[in-house]
Motif scaffolding. Structure first.
Motif, short mmCIF file in Angstrom:
data_model
loop_
_atom_site.label_atom_id
_atom_site.label_comp_id
_atom_site.label_asym_id
_atom_site.label_seq_id
_atom_site.Cartn_x
_atom_site.Cartn_y
_atom_site.Cartn_z
N THR A 3 13.52 33.75 83.43
CA THR A 3 12.94 34.04 82.12
C THR A 3 13.42 35.39 81.60
O THR A 3 13.78 35.52 80.43
CB THR A 3 11.40 34.00 82.19
N ASN A 6 17.00 35.03 80.58
CA ASN A 6 17.08 34.27 79.34
C ASN A 6 16.69 35.10 78.12
O ASN A 6 17.30 34.99 77.06
CB ASN A 6 16.22 33.00 79.41
N TRP A 50 19.15 29.24 75.84
CA TRP A 50 18.38 29.40 77.08
C TRP A 50 19.18 28.81 78.25
O TRP A 50 18.80 27.78 78.80
CB TRP A 50 17.05 28.67 76.89
#
Length: 132
Positions: A3, A6, A50
């Motif tokens: 995360t 990303n 992503w």
């Protein structure tokens, strides 16, 4: 960790790559013959937003039409997109923080060269390779 990578990717490179792919997809969808290329551009745009935690797998049932489309795409746009990804990855490799981002940029090259007949799946879901 994915995360965080990303989010950093989204800010530094992902949003601009995705906007480019979306614009290319819109142009391709305006011309009826190139709608499959537009759909592929939209898929690549989502992947460019992503990329960490996802991968590209080839669809074994793609067939001859996707191969012909990939040859046309490779000549018209694929080589230029791949060159753009390489040129974008080079400055990312300069810093330690940018190395994973440069690798992610290079990871986009195969799907930007041959987008038809490819699926983007989560790496955590091994069954996704076989599902439609």
């Amino acid at each position: 960790m994915r995360t965080l990578l990303n989010v950093v990717w989204l800010v530094l490179a992902g949003i601009w790559l995705a906007i480019g792919y979306v614009l290319a997809g819109v142009v391709c969808c305006l011309l009826v013959v190139t709608i499959p290329f537009g759909i592929a551009s939209f898929r690549i745009a989502a992947y460019a937003l992503w990329p960490f935690g996802r991968t590209v797998v080839r669809d074994p049932d793609a067939g001859v039409p996707s191969t012909i489309g990939n040859v046309v795409w490779f000549v018209v746009a694929g080589v230029w997109l791949a060159a753009g990804h390489v040129l974008t990855a080079i400055p990312l490799f300069v810093s330690i923080i940018g190395i994973p981002l440069g690798v992610a940029n290079l990871k986009l090259i195969p799907v930007s060269l041959l987008p038809l007949g490819a699926r983007i799946v989560d790496v955590d879901d091994p069954e996704a390779f076989y599902r439609r």
